[in-house]
Write a protein that holds these residues in place. Structure first.
Motif, PDB file in Angstrom:
ATOM      1  N   GLU A 184     -36.387 -51.927  33.908  1.00 50.35           N
ATOM      2  CA  GLU A 184     -37.509 -52.587  34.563  1.00 50.35           C
ATOM      3  C   GLU A 184     -37.018 -53.678  35.506  1.00 50.35           C
ATOM      4  O   GLU A 184     -37.526 -53.818  36.632  1.00 50.35           O
ATOM      5  CB  GLU A 184     -38.450 -53.182  33.511  1.00 50.35           C
ATOM      6  CG  GLU A 184     -39.688 -53.838  34.107  1.00 50.35           C
ATOM      7  CD  GLU A 184     -40.582 -54.468  33.057  1.00 50.35           C
ATOM      8  OE1 GLU A 184     -41.572 -55.138  33.461  1.00 50.35           O
ATOM      9  OE2 GLU A 184     -40.303 -54.332  31.849  1.00 50.35           O
ATOM     10  N   PHE A 185     -36.023 -54.456  35.074  1.00 48.24           N
ATOM     11  CA  PHE A 185     -35.500 -55.521  35.925  1.00 48.24           C
ATOM     12  C   PHE A 185     -34.891 -54.940  37.204  1.00 48.24           C
ATOM     13  O   PHE A 185     -35.127 -55.439  38.305  1.00 48.24           O
ATOM     14  CB  PHE A 185     -34.451 -56.350  35.181  1.00 48.24           C
ATOM     15  CG  PHE A 185     -33.943 -57.523  35.970  1.00 48.24           C
ATOM     16  CD1 PHE A 185     -34.573 -58.752  35.892  1.00 48.24           C
ATOM     17  CD2 PHE A 185     -32.834 -57.396  36.814  1.00 48.24           C
ATOM     18  CE1 PHE A 185     -34.115 -59.835  36.641  1.00 48.24           C
ATOM     19  CE2 PHE A 185     -32.374 -58.465  37.557  1.00 48.24           C
ATOM     20  CZ  PHE A 185     -33.020 -59.697  37.466  1.00 48.24           C
ATOM     21  N   CYS A 186     -34.107 -53.879  37.063  1.00 43.13           N
ATOM     22  CA  CYS A 186     -33.482 -53.256  38.239  1.00 43.13           C
ATOM     23  C   CYS A 186     -34.537 -52.759  39.219  1.00 43.13           C
ATOM     24  O   CYS A 186     -34.384 -52.895  40.445  1.00 43.13           O
ATOM     25  CB  CYS A 186     -32.597 -52.097  37.814  1.00 43.13           C
ATOM     26  SG  CYS A 186     -31.063 -52.577  37.000  1.00 43.13           S
TER      27      CYS A 186
ATOM     28  N   ASP B 185     -48.976 -60.065  40.492  1.00 43.35           N
ATOM     29  CA  ASP B 185     -50.164 -59.203  40.397  1.00 43.35           C
ATOM     30  C   ASP B 185     -49.850 -57.746  40.730  1.00 43.35           C
ATOM     31  O   ASP B 185     -50.659 -56.855  40.409  1.00 43.35           O
ATOM     32  CB  ASP B 185     -51.273 -59.713  41.331  1.00 43.35           C
ATOM     33  CG  ASP B 185     -52.004 -60.922  40.757  1.00 43.35           C
ATOM     34  OD1 ASP B 185     -51.756 -61.250  39.582  1.00 43.35           O
ATOM     35  OD2 ASP B 185     -52.806 -61.528  41.499  1.00 43.35           O
ATOM     36  N   LEU B 186     -48.708 -57.491  41.360  1.00 43.68           N
ATOM     37  CA  LEU B 186     -48.331 -56.106  41.624  1.00 43.68           C
ATOM     38  C   LEU B 186     -48.186 -55.306  40.332  1.00 43.68           C
ATOM     39  O   LEU B 186     -48.337 -54.080  40.327  1.00 43.68           O
ATOM     40  CB  LEU B 186     -47.011 -56.053  42.402  1.00 43.68           C
ATOM     41  CG  LEU B 186     -47.039 -56.563  43.854  1.00 43.68           C
ATOM     42  CD1 LEU B 186     -45.627 -56.655  44.411  1.00 43.68           C
ATOM     43  CD2 LEU B 186     -47.904 -55.655  44.726  1.00 43.68           C
ATOM     44  N   GLN B 187     -47.905 -56.018  39.249  1.00 48.43           N
ATOM     45  CA  GLN B 187     -47.761 -55.345  37.955  1.00 48.43           C
ATOM     46  C   GLN B 187     -49.089 -54.764  37.466  1.00 48.43           C
ATOM     47  O   GLN B 187     -49.108 -53.895  36.589  1.00 48.43           O
ATOM     48  CB  GLN B 187     -47.239 -56.323  36.903  1.00 48.43           C
ATOM     49  CG  GLN B 187     -45.868 -56.885  37.214  1.00 48.43           C
ATOM     50  CD  GLN B 187     -45.435 -57.918  36.201  1.00 48.43           C
ATOM     51  OE1 GLN B 187     -44.536 -57.692  35.410  1.00 48.43           O
ATOM     52  NE2 GLN B 187     -46.105 -59.060  36.218  1.00 48.43           N
TER      53      GLN B 187
ATOM     54  N   GLN C  86     -43.583 -44.797  40.918  1.00 47.26           N
ATOM     55  CA  GLN C  86     -44.432 -45.858  41.439  1.00 47.26           C
ATOM     56  C   GLN C  86     -44.050 -47.180  40.774  1.00 47.26           C
ATOM     57  O   GLN C  86     -43.569 -47.193  39.637  1.00 47.26           O
ATOM     58  CB  GLN C  86     -45.905 -45.548  41.171  1.00 47.26           C
ATOM     59  CG  GLN C  86     -46.401 -44.288  41.865  1.00 47.26           C
ATOM     60  CD  GLN C  86     -47.827 -43.937  41.496  1.00 47.26           C
ATOM     61  OE1 GLN C  86     -48.740 -44.743  41.646  1.00 47.26           O
ATOM     62  NE2 GLN C  86     -48.028 -42.722  41.001  1.00 47.26           N
ATOM     63  N   TYR C  87     -44.253 -48.250  41.462  1.00 45.74           N
ATOM     64  CA  TYR C  87     -43.834 -49.563  40.982  1.00 45.74           C
ATOM     65  C   TYR C  87     -44.350 -49.833  39.569  1.00 45.74           C
ATOM     66  O   TYR C  87     -45.543 -49.695  39.293  1.00 45.74           O
ATOM     67  CB  TYR C  87     -44.349 -50.638  41.953  1.00 45.74           C
ATOM     68  CG  TYR C  87     -43.935 -52.038  41.589  1.00 45.74           C
ATOM     69  CD1 TYR C  87     -42.625 -52.458  41.773  1.00 45.74           C
ATOM     70  CD2 TYR C  87     -44.863 -52.942  41.070  1.00 45.74           C
ATOM     71  CE1 TYR C  87     -42.249 -53.744  41.455  1.00 45.74           C
ATOM     72  CE2 TYR C  87     -44.492 -54.235  40.747  1.00 45.74           C
ATOM     73  CZ  TYR C  87     -43.176 -54.631  40.940  1.00 45.74           C
ATOM     74  OH  TYR C  87     -42.801 -55.918  40.621  1.00 45.74           O
ATOM     75  N   THR C  88     -43.419 -50.203  38.690  1.00 46.53           N
ATOM     76  CA  THR C  88     -43.629 -50.559  37.275  1.00 46.53           C
ATOM     77  C   THR C  88     -44.121 -49.390  36.419  1.00 46.53           C
ATOM     78  O   THR C  88     -44.497 -49.592  35.265  1.00 46.53           O
ATOM     79  CB  THR C  88     -44.590 -51.760  37.098  1.00 46.53           C
ATOM     80  OG1 THR C  88     -45.925 -51.378  37.429  1.00 46.53           O
ATOM     81  CG2 THR C  88     -44.148 -52.963  37.902  1.00 46.53           C
TER      82      THR C  88
ATOM     83  N   GLY D 239     -45.098 -49.007  46.330  1.00 47.05           N
ATOM     84  CA  GLY D 239     -43.666 -48.967  46.086  1.00 47.05           C
ATOM     85  C   GLY D 239     -43.139 -47.665  45.535  1.00 47.05           C
ATOM     86  O   GLY D 239     -42.419 -47.658  44.527  1.00 47.05           O
ATOM     87  N   ASN D 240     -43.425 -46.559  46.195  1.00 48.97           N
ATOM     88  CA  ASN D 240     -43.007 -45.245  45.698  1.00 48.97           C
ATOM     89  C   ASN D 240     -41.548 -44.965  46.054  1.00 48.97           C
ATOM     90  O   ASN D 240     -41.181 -44.943  47.225  1.00 48.97           O
ATOM     91  CB  ASN D 240     -43.899 -44.165  46.299  1.00 48.97           C
ATOM     92  CG  ASN D 240     -45.355 -44.392  45.983  1.00 48.97           C
ATOM     93  OD1 ASN D 240     -45.797 -44.176  44.864  1.00 48.97           O
ATOM     94  ND2 ASN D 240     -46.120 -44.847  46.980  1.00 48.97           N
TER      95      ASN D 240
END
Length: 894
Positions: free
Chosen positions: A619-621, A790-792, A882-884, A829-830
């Motif tokens: 997740e961090f990466c 908030d992107l999460q 996709q992001y997260t 963020g794909n």
């Protein structure tokens, strides 16, 4: 990716070039008949005279790569653990390698010699000292001398005709002695002073570890060359432009006569395209040499009308010419050479900025060039970069829209690097082997011989744009004067010689460490300028030409797990460990104390505070890639914003990863593109539209040789849910001159809240015919700068992925893929990734038109992906993340 043969000759069986009269024969790994062995001198009591006899046998020797270094031989043989992983390289006993080693090989004479033919044994690079033996005889120095060749980039050649076994085996022995300083990792002493010219980072830097042996070895090509008595050496082809429509060529070459009597020699040349032909005869004294010149006053053919000019990436095609030279003696061909060159002309100006300080501007063929690129520390930290890998690296630089690579302290000694820079239009800023505290060296004559040979060897490459004496300092006066003199005499000042890499018209070095785009737009500061009086930095001055600026850059999780042992994956080191811990495995890969310049604490904090804390390394990466995008894009766009109003170019520290690490890279050691790669590729595109996060100005950047007329710039701003905020929409028709920029409008952001504090900005640039030229994408927080947590909260949406087209050749596979968001929510963020369908191993490198892209409701994106066919001819999985959210396999292409 098409493979291009960069050797001037073609591998035919074991021969690399055959004509009626001349031949070259490789003595390297490319020739399956050649096997080199390496063994410590201390373990082999025989002398070089004995070792170089054909019937001599090593016992318990190690097979050695050539070109290569001693330590790499032991790595390849599995005698030391994989130095890429964990702290393995730090556990190696350096005393085993920091001592002299013998290299040895045997070969059979490759062809039946004709009367008058001579066989020359060539070595392009040896590091650091070398003594050469052949068939029981000493070739270099005297029978009792040692360290005969003090080299790094100096070429060695020996006429071995007299001692050649025509019908049996021949043996070569080379004694390689390592440099004098830093015999242990923690030893005191100035390695650069004692060892230069050498690979200055071999005793460690803040991006690669100490290498046992300090990269001692046969580090360049080894080969035989069969010619007659008369041979050509270092032909030089120059181009000068009367205008871009008329070029003057001149050709010269040293002609050496190894016969005991004077020879009348005819040299003929053919240049293509254009079928330019010229012939001239000269007399060369016995056992001596002369120089032959072909100039336009004698050969009108060397006046080229409408030449195909060599241009750097983004400004035109990197057109190349080929010159075939044939040397004849007594009616027989004695020697032949093939030289690639480009017709171009570099020039330079120093223009005062707002504070009255000079800013260096580059020109080529009369066109002002905005420099965009990066620094190379090494091609690979153990010098294991193959010809094919060089092409991949240079292609990746071209794909990032770069036009320059700086070779920090002359770190690359392989000719093939320059060949690919020529081919792909990447200019080279080429340093010599001096750095700050190492601006002096022990042996001036060694340094001078290597420097002279470097210029003679490389001067035909059109990609070389500047010779530089020293990194972040100036050479001592004697060395500085010598380098300036040989650039004038050997390269005719066709390229500038510049003493320092960050002074005298340049704007210092740094910052290092991640800083927000807004910081870069508002302040040009550098933390390594060293000017007295201080260099003037501010929002309208001090950008100039910056040759180093950099940040920590986390690779993708798929790469990190290759070199960090699983037991150390999580948690990340604490701030205290990052600051003080020597032994932490993260520090061994430059996320910690050893890379304090990169400010790893600030990097970790930025990922956690801007994008939210993580529960695991993967997740961090993933989150770190979005910081990488933002920071890298912001650096280049800040310089774009000031283009010609102080700024003339930016070279990041660094664009190339020589070792698996967490700093100074765009693509990583495994050629996987990090977010920094995509940030750089976007910001450096030749026609570009961008947002200034400090002033809200939107500018169009034109770094091409053609004006852009009647284009339409537009912006749409979306809230977190994908709704357009109409109040912020803008558009404007604009014209932008060649190599220039213009403001289109300012986005009228207000303090009023519109649906959500977190917003998305989509910029587009359309041509007059409506076709999309460029687009850009940002995320911002209207109320709290740099807070993107908030992107999460964006939920995953269903994406439709389909194959539109595929092409396949012997060299390359190309997929055209459509990704469609059919929902009423953003898909942020794909990230696309390719993997082998069977093994699940990733396919690298890839050249893709886009990645880490966001799709608004009901939007689609067509992505073209190319990769080397040798990477996979079987089924390929297309994965998207996709992001997260979890990565999904979307498609299998067979």
């Amino acid at each position: 990716m098409k493979k291009h043969l960069v050797l001037l000759t073609i591998l035919i069986g074991n021969l690399i070039a055959v004509s009626a009269q001349s031949l070259e024969w490789l003595l390297t790994d490319e020739n399956p008949d050649i096997v080199w062995e390496v063994k410590p001198q201390a373990d082999e009591k025989a002398s070089g005279f004995e070792i170089s006899k054909p019937n001599y046998k090593f016992s318990q020797a190690v097979e050695a790569p050539v070109p290569g270094v001693v330590f790499s031989a032991y790595v390849a043989a599995g005698l030391v653990p994989d130095p890429n992983v964990g702290n393995n390289i730090h556990q190696v006993d350096e005393a085993l390698f920091n001592r002299p080693f013998w290299y040895r090989t045997t070969f059979n004479t490759p062809k039946k010699l004709q009367s008058g033919e001579r066989v020359w044994l060539h070595f392009d690079n040896t590091n650091r000292y070398a003594d050469f033996y052949f068939n029981g005889r000493k070739l270099s120095g005297t029978d009792s001398s040692t360290r005969d060749v003090s080299g790094h980039m100096i070429r060695s050649k020996f006429d071995v005709t007299e001692w050649l076994n025509l019908n049996g085996s021949n043996a070569i022995a080379v004694l390689i002695t390592d440099a004098d300083q830093k015999k242990t990792r923690n030893a005191e002493g100035s390695f650069g002073v004692a060892a230069s010219p050498t690979y200055l980072s071999a005793a460690s830097w803040d991006w690669m570890p100490y290498v046992p042996g300090r990269l001692a070895g046969i580090t360049g090509k080894a080969y035989l060359r069969i010619v007659r008595d008369v041979r050509m050496e270092d032909p030089h082809i120059r181009s000068q432009l009367e205008s871009n429509d008329i070029a003057y060529l001149s050709v010269s070459s040293k002609i050496s006569n190894d016969a005991d009597q004077e020879q009348e020699v005819k040299v003929s040349g053919t240049i293509q395209p254009g079928n330019i032909r010229f012939t001239k005869s000269i007399k060369v004294p016995a056992n001596n040499s002369s120089v032959i010149y072909f100039e336009r006053k004698d050969f009108e053919e060397l006046i080229v009308h409408k030449p195909n000019l060599w241009w750097p990436n983004g400004y035109g095609e990197p057109n190349l010419y080929t010159c075939e030279l044939v040397c004849e003696q007594g009616g027989q061909i004695s020697d032949e050479k093939t030289i690639k060159f480009g017709i171009r002309e570099y020039s330079y100006q120093f223009v005062p900025n707002a504070a009255g300080w000079p800013v260096m501007n580059f020109y080529i063929n009369g066109q002002k060039i905005f420099l965009k690129g990066g620094n190379w520390g090494m091609s690979e930290y153990l010098l294991r970069c193959s010809d094919e890998e060089y092409e991949q690296k240079i292609q990746l630089h071209k794909d990032m829209n770069y036009n320059m690579i700086r070779l920090w302290t002359g770190c690359v000694t392989d000719d093939v690097f320059y060949d690919y820079c020529d081919q792909y239009g990447i200019m080279v800023w080429d340093d010599f082997w001096l750095y700050v505290a190492y601006n002096d060296i022990v042996d001036y004559e060694d340094f001078k011989r290597n420097a002279l040979d470097k210029i003679r060897r490389l001067r035909n490459h059109p990609s070389i744009a500047l010779w530089c004496g020293a990194n972040e300092t100036r050479p001592k006066p004697e060395l500085d004067a010598y380098l300036r003199t040989i650039v004038a005499s050997e390269d005719h000042n066709d390229r500038m010689y510049k003493s320092s890499s960050n002074q005298d018209g340049l704007s210092g070095s740094g910052w290092w460490g991640n800083r927000s785009p807004k910081d870069h737009f508002e302040n040009s500061g550098s933390n390594l300028a060293w000017n007295k009086p201080p260099y003037p930095y501010g929002s309208d001055r001090g950008y100039g030409l910056r040759t180093e600026i950099g940040t920590a850059t986390f690779p993708t999780f798929e790469s990190v797990r290759e070199f960090i042992p699983k037991k150390s994956w999580w948690p990340l080191p604490t701030d205290e460990e990052l600051k003080d811990d020597d032994d932490n495995v993260w520090n061994k890969h430059y996320f910690g104390k050893e890379a304090s310049n990169a400010n790893p604490i600030a990097y970790k904090t930025a990922v956690n505070t801007q994008y939210g804390t993580s529960d695991n390394l993967e997740e961090f990466c993933a989150k770190a890639q979005f910081l990488n995008i933002e920071v890298m894009k912001g650096m280049y766009e800040a310089w774009n914003d000031k283009m010609w109003h102080d700024a003339s170019g930016l070279l990041i520290w660094m664009s190339q990863s020589a070792y698996p690490s967490f700093v100074w890279q765009t693509y990583d050691y495994y050629h996987d593109a990090t977010g920094a790669y995509w940030g750089a590729k976007m910001a450096c595109e030749p026609l570009h539209i961008q947002w200034n996060s400090s002033t809200n100005s939107v500018k169009v950047i034109n770094t091409t040789a053609k004006s852009l007329e009647g284009a339409l710039a537009s912006v749409k701003v979306y809230d977190l849910h994908g709704h357009i905020i109409e109040a912020y929409s803008q558009n404007a028709s604009i014209n932008v001159l060649a190599s220039n920029n213009v403001e289109a409008f300012q986005i009228p952001f207000s303090t009023d809240e519109h649906n959500s504090a977190l917003q998305f900005i989509r910029l587009e640039l359309h041509a007059v015919d409506g076709n999309l030229i460029a687009e850009n994408f940002y995320w911002r927080n209207a109320n709290n700068d740099d807070n993107y947590t908030d992107l999460q909260n964006i939920s995953a949406v269903s994406l439709d992925v389909k194959l539109l087209d595929k092409k396949q050749s012997d060299d390359q596979r190309t997929f055209q893929i459509q990704v469609q968001n059919k929902s009423n929510k953003p898909a942020f963020g794909n990230r696309l990734r390719l993997a082998h369908a069977k093994s699940k191993a990733r396919i690298l490198p890839i050249i893709a038109s886009d990645n880490y892209f966001t799709l608004m409701p009901n939007e689609s994106r067509i992505v073209t992906i190319q990769f080397d066919a040798t990477a996979s001819m079987d089924a390929v999985d297309v994965l998207i993340k996709q992001y997260t959210h979890q990565e999904e396999k979307k498609l299998t292409i067979r």
